[in-house]
Each structure stands twice: as structure tokens, then as C-alpha cells.
Design a protein around this motif. Structure first.
Motif, PDB file in Angstrom:
ATOM      1  N   ALA A   1       0.840  -1.201   0.000  1.00  0.00           N
ATOM      2  CA  ALA A   1       0.000   0.000   0.000  1.00  0.00           C
ATOM      3  C   ALA A   1       0.874   1.250   0.000  1.00  0.00           C
ATOM      4  O   ALA A   1       0.576   2.240  -0.678  1.00  0.00           O
ATOM      5  CB  ALA A   1      -0.930  -0.007   1.214  1.00  0.00           C
ATOM      6  N   VAL A   2       1.982   1.205   0.747  1.00  0.00           N
ATOM      7  CA  VAL A   2       2.916   2.330   0.766  1.00  0.00           C
ATOM      8  C   VAL A   2       3.523   2.540  -0.621  1.00  0.00           C
ATOM      9  O   VAL A   2       3.569   3.666  -1.140  1.00  0.00           O
ATOM     10  CB  VAL A   2       4.037   2.092   1.800  1.00  0.00           C
ATOM     11  CG1 VAL A   2       5.149   3.127   1.640  1.00  0.00           C
ATOM     12  CG2 VAL A   2       3.482   2.135   3.212  1.00  0.00           C
ATOM     13  N   LEU A   3       3.985   1.452  -1.242  1.00  0.00           N
ATOM     14  CA  LEU A   3       4.624   1.576  -2.552  1.00  0.00           C
ATOM     15  C   LEU A   3       3.646   2.115  -3.591  1.00  0.00           C
ATOM     16  O   LEU A   3       4.024   2.920  -4.458  1.00  0.00           O
ATOM     17  CB  LEU A   3       5.197   0.229  -2.979  1.00  0.00           C
ATOM     18  CG  LEU A   3       6.334  -0.316  -2.099  1.00  0.00           C
ATOM     19  CD1 LEU A   3       6.798  -1.677  -2.597  1.00  0.00           C
ATOM     20  CD2 LEU A   3       7.506   0.656  -2.063  1.00  0.00           C
ATOM     21  N   ALA A   4       2.394   1.678  -3.518  1.00  0.00           N
ATOM     22  CA  ALA A   4       1.391   2.193  -4.450  1.00  0.00           C
ATOM     23  C   ALA A   4       1.199   3.694  -4.269  1.00  0.00           C
ATOM     24  O   ALA A   4       1.080   4.449  -5.251  1.00  0.00           O
ATOM     25  CB  ALA A   4       0.069   1.458  -4.259  1.00  0.00           C
ATOM     26  N   THR A   5       1.174   4.157  -3.021  1.00  0.00           N
ATOM     27  CA  THR A   5       1.003   5.580  -2.746  1.00  0.00           C
ATOM     28  C   THR A   5       2.207   6.373  -3.227  1.00  0.00           C
ATOM     29  O   THR A   5       2.067   7.465  -3.799  1.00  0.00           O
ATOM     30  CB  THR A   5       0.782   5.805  -1.242  1.00  0.00           C
ATOM     31  OG1 THR A   5      -0.307   4.999  -0.800  1.00  0.00           O
ATOM     32  CG2 THR A   5       0.493   7.260  -0.942  1.00  0.00           C
ATOM     33  N   VAL A   6       3.402   5.830  -3.017  1.00  0.00           N
ATOM     34  CA  VAL A   6       4.618   6.499  -3.491  1.00  0.00           C
ATOM     35  C   VAL A   6       4.589   6.634  -5.010  1.00  0.00           C
ATOM     36  O   VAL A   6       4.934   7.689  -5.565  1.00  0.00           O
ATOM     37  CB  VAL A   6       5.870   5.728  -3.025  1.00  0.00           C
ATOM     38  CG1 VAL A   6       7.125   6.261  -3.713  1.00  0.00           C
ATOM     39  CG2 VAL A   6       6.020   5.813  -1.509  1.00  0.00           C
ATOM     40  N   LEU A   7       4.177   5.579  -5.707  1.00  0.00           N
ATOM     41  CA  LEU A   7       4.098   5.646  -7.170  1.00  0.00           C
ATOM     42  C   LEU A   7       3.132   6.740  -7.616  1.00  0.00           C
ATOM     43  O   LEU A   7       3.380   7.438  -8.603  1.00  0.00           O
ATOM     44  CB  LEU A   7       3.661   4.295  -7.734  1.00  0.00           C
ATOM     45  CG  LEU A   7       4.698   3.166  -7.658  1.00  0.00           C
ATOM     46  CD1 LEU A   7       4.061   1.828  -8.002  1.00  0.00           C
ATOM     47  CD2 LEU A   7       5.876   3.449  -8.593  1.00  0.00           C
TER      48      LEU A   7
END
Length: 526
Positions: A55-61
Motif C-alpha cells: 500500500a505504501v509503494l502504491a502511494t509512493v508511485l
């Protein structure tokens, strides 16, 4: 000693703390802004203090445009490989090909089992990792109509592959043992160890194991990316980067030329260190490596360079003593504002009762770290005047200026005890745990004679928070000002607020260095 000739890459290894999700994303955005290639996060689903890694990586993207992301590394026992493959491919498609996959066999089995996952022996975990990689790659291979595997730990029975990711996603294996290294050589696209667990002097031998397994599987060893999670030295004989940014660049260049590592990921949540890593360390490392590669080849970097000359890895355990203390930055005494937030003459003095220290390289690095952090803040003070000038000329809207200033380290830090240490006193102790260590309590417990100094520092930190609020209020006033004379007065108020914060912080930073550099070196905080 082998340099595989791989292009250099640099990134960050961020802690997905749930208590400050906004700060986490800001650090990832900062990673992109300073020119780094990659942001990574650890994946421990059973850790209550952590956000979900994907979920963090998706938000960063979603908040970045060029930054690549990766798990560092994904906890396979709690991430079924078919679903994991789907997640990775989906994010890669949605981001235009900016996702890689760090993958681990698992650890902390009590926690995994408590979260509903399997408990595996080392042999079982390794076998499950191999099966998981095969399934993940099978899901991405849309040339086949269905996927069937019958492993001991994972099986799929006629599922349709897809979607395929936007690019050839690399699988980076987090491994340390001989069998895991051999698996990396046979199946992995990269090797991702951490300095805390795999010391620099062992890299060459472990790389040789990967190379041997790759050659046995008819693979080119130079095609396997070599990544390394690195961190500043925490002392105590543990490996870590030492010295100033120029020293870090030399150490990383040596790790490339002597041990073949080509992607360096900074394990730190300190925005000042991240900025230095992007602005200074990464470019300098690239220059050093490119220069050496050109000198070896005569023209340009070859596909593989084998060096026969010994190289000394200048990490903490290998450095030599210089005996000379680093210099604090003096206070020029120049003041722009007629206001005074405190009386400089009322500051207490400190004289250690202990014997003189030797100023070893680690002691120098401990003291110099404070100066490096402060130099970043001094740079931001100069940026404040650049922002003020743009607002005065009408080239920058006051609201945009306020937004920019609020992203600065000086503003995020708030200059209060605790948040000060959260930003600047963070030490990386293991691959999976980043510990917040409180500097002032450490110094108090080490020498009670420091109590008056620390009391005064805390008082000044609170005062600085109030002065920064004054800058913010001046910007708000400028936003609300009517055109004409009211705007003129609002600009004068903003300039006065910026002058005051410049005076106040430069005085404070210089004094803090003068009283804390020796105790920090003596009591081995950094």
C-alpha cells in the motif's frame, strides 16, 4: 576482486511507520527530488507499527513520476506468490514500469506463525522461495495458456497467467547463506544483502558463490544486479559508512570496483542524510567509478573489469586515526534583525572532566555528523532568501512559498526535543529494525555535567519553533493582504520574519556545535 561493469543506482530504504504516514511519503518524494533512483520499504505484515508495504509503494508511485520502488524484501510466507505476482504486475502497469520485487524466504517465524503463516525450517523456506519465484515468473508469462505447478509448498492448477508487467520486473533475492546465494545465482535477477548482516569484507566471497551458480546454470554472472543496503556507522565495531560525503563516495566506489556492488540503498529516515546522499554522495561515487573504469579500459566502461590491485574498504572497522578534531562552524556575529530571541551571553559553558580523546576516525565522524546536518540547515536558510526574493518579484505565489517552506527539514523538524532526535539522531542497527535513539537523554546519562547545556538547548529549540511559526504567520498574512500598501507591509513583515529566523538559527547551530561535538565523539552517539 570483480567489477561487473553495471550502471550505478542509488536509493533509500524507508521505515513504513504507521504513526507518521505523511512523513513517510514526504521522504519518498524527497528521494525523487534529490535525484535518487529508487525508494524501498521493508515488509513485515505482522509488525503492528508498520503500514502495509505494498500500500505504501502504491502511494509512493502515485506521488512521484520517475522514482522506481521495490520491497526490501517481501515476506513470501505471508504473501502467496500468485497474488503477489498479480500485485506487482498491476502496479508496474499502472506506474509505467517503475516496480521491482525484492523477495525473501522469511524470518521471525514466531511472528509469521502468529499472523497465520507457516513455520518453515531453513531448508523448507529456501525450497518455498524457489517455488514462489517459479510461480511469479509463470504468472507474468502470458505466452502460455495456463499455469500448473505442483510444489511442496505452493501449487497452482491451471490458472490463467496475466497480466504481464509493463517491463521485465527484476526479482532481487535477500540472501546470505551458501544455498540461498546459489539459488540467487540460478534464479535471481539481483542480490540484495544488508551491511548490518553481510559485512563489506565478505562480499567478494559471497559474490563468487553467486557467480559459480550462475555459470553452472548457463547464466552471465554480470547480468545479476548486486545491491547493498548501507548505513552510517553506529560504532561498536559494526560496519558502516564513516566520515563526510566525500568519504562515503570513496567507500561506495571501492565497493563497486573491489566487490562488484552497483546499487546502494541508504537505510535512513533522516531527510538531511537523504538529501546529502542524492546531492553529493551519488554524483561523486559515479564520477569516481567512471574515472576508474575509463582508466582500466582506456576509453569507456567495459562489460566486466577484474582488478588485481588490493583495495582497502574504508568502513568504520578499517579506518585509521587522524588525531585532529573537526572544526565547528563559527558564528560570524552578523545579525540582520534588531530583535533578539535570547541572550547569547547567558549560555552555559561545558568542560569535560574526562581525559582528552584521541579523535579516531569514528570519533571525528560522530562529531562531523552534527556539522553535516547543520550545514544542510544553513543551506535551507539561504533558500529562504531565494524564496523571499521570488515572492517579492511576483515570480512565486505566497501560498506556493508557504507550501515549499513547510517541506523543508527545518520546518518538518519543529525544533523540539524528541522530534529533533527523530529527524537527526536515527541509527540503523539491523536489516529489519531502525531505532530512534534520543540524543539528549543519552548525553545526560553519560555526563550529568551536560545538564545545563542540554537544558539551554531544549529552551532554544522551543524558541526556534516559535520563530518558524512567525515565518508561517507572515506568509499567511501576505496571502490575505490586499494589493497595494497592504501587500507592501506584508512583504516587510515576511522579510523581518526571515531575517529573525536566519539570525536565530545561525547563532544556535554554531553554539550547539561548539558544546556538543566533543561529547558526541566521546560518548559515541553517532
Amino acid at each position: 576482486m570483480t567489477d561487473y561493469g553495471q550502471p550505478l543506482q542509488f536509493g533509500t530504504f524507508l521505515t513504513p511507520n504507521a504513526d507518521r504516514p505523511d512523513r513517510l511519503i514526504e521522504l519518498a518524494v524527497l528521494t525523487e527530488r534529490v535525484g535518487l533512483d529508487l525508494a524501498t520499504v521493508q515488509d513485515h505484515p505482522y509488525q503492528a507499527r508498520h503500514l502495509d508495504a505494498w500500500a505504501v509503494l502504491a502511494t509512493v508511485l502515485a506521488r512521484t513520476s520517475t522514482l522506481r520502488v521495490a520491497s526490501n524484501v517481501t515476506n513470501l510466507p505471508l504473501r502467496p506468490p500468485f497474488v503477489l505476482a498479480k500485485t506487482v504486475a498491476s502496479l508496474d502497469l499502472l506506474s509505467g514500469g517503475r516496480v521491482e520485487l525484492g523477495l525473501g524466504a522469511g524470518a521471525y517465524w514466531d511472528a509469521i506463525e502468529a499472523a497465520g503463516g507457516p513455520r518453515r525450517s531453513p531448508g523448507e523456506a529456501l525450497r518455498a522461495l524457489e517455488e514462489g519465484i517459479q510461480i511469479i515468473r509463470g504468472v507474468w508469462d502470458v505466452s502460455q495458456r495456463s499455469l500448473r505447478t505442483h510444489g511442496q509448498h505452493y501449487a497452482v492448477r491451471g490458472v490463467h497467467p496475466g497480466p504481464a508487467p509493463a517491463h521485465d520486473v527484476e526479482i532481487w533475492v535477500g540472501a546470505a547463506g551458501p544455498r540461498a546465494l546459489a539459488l540467487t545465482g540460478r534464479l535471481g535477477d539481483g542480490w540484495l544483502p544488508s551491511m548490518a548482516y553481510v559485512a563489506p569484507e565478505t562480499l567478494a566471497e559471497r559474490n563468487a558463490r553467486i557467480d559459480e551458480a550462475a555459470a553452472g546454470a548457463a547464466r552471465d554472472p554480470a547480468a545479476i544486479r548486486r545491491l547493498y543496503n548501507v548505513h552510517p556507522s553506529a560504532g561498536g565495531g559494526r560496519p558502516g559508512l564513516v566520515g563526510d560525503p566525500a568519504d562515503w563516495a570513496e567507500q561506495l566506489a571501492e565497493l563497486t570496483l573491489a566487490s562488484g556492488m552497483s546499487t546502494f540503498i541508504l537505510a535512513s529516515d533522516d531527510p538531511a542524510l537523504i538529501e546529502v546522499f542524492g546531492d553529493e554522495v551519488a554524483p561523486s561515487t559515479r564520477d569516481l567509478v567512471e574515472s576508474e573504469r575509463r582508466s582500466k579500459s582506456g576509453t569507456s566502461a567495459p562489460d566486466s573489469i577484474v582488478s588485481t590491485e588490493p583495495v582497502t574498504l574504508r568502513v568504520a572497522s578499517a579506518a585509521t586515526s587522524s588525531g585532529v578534531p573537526p572544526e565547528p562552524t563559527p558564528d560570524s556575529g552578523t545579525r540582520r534583525s534588531t530583535r533578539r530571541v535570547w541572550d547569547d551571553a547567558a549560555r552555559p559553558s561545558y568542560q569535560t572532566s574526562g581525559p582528552p580523546i584521541a579523535w579516531t576516525p569514528h570519533e571525528r565522524a560522530s562529531a562531523k555528523h552534527l556539522v553535516d546536518v547543520h550545514d544542510h540547515l544553513r543551506k535551507e536558510l539561504s533558500q529562504l532568501y531565494a524564496v523571499l526574493e521570488q515572492v517579492t518579484r511576483g515570480a512565486l505565489e505566497p501560498a506556493a512559498a508557504r507550501s515549499h517552506i513547510n517541506t523543508m527539514v527545518m520546518r518538518q523538524n519543529n525544533w523540539t526535543l524528541g522530534t529533533f532526535c527523530e529527524s537527526y539522531c536515527r541509527l540503523v542497527t539491523t536489516h529489519h529494525t531502525i531505532e530512534d535513539t534520543s540524543m539528549f537523554p543519552h548525553l545526560r546519562s553519560s555526563d550529568p555535567g551536560l545538564d545545563p547545556v542540554i537544558d539551554r538547548l531544549e529552551e532554544e529549540h522551543r524558541a526556534i519553533a516559535g520563530v518558524l511559526d512567525g515565518v508561517d504567520r507572515a506568509l499567511v498574512g501576505l496571502v490575505a493582504a490586499a494589493p497595494g500598501e497592504e501587500t507592501h507591509h506584508a512583504l516587510d513583515a515576511l522579510r523581518a520574519a526571515v531575517d529573525l529566523i536566519d539570525d536565530t538559527m545561525r547563532s544556535h547551530l554554531a553554539w550547539e556545535e561548539s558544546v556538543l561535538m566533543e561529547p558526541l565523539a566521546r560518548f559515541h552517539f553517532f
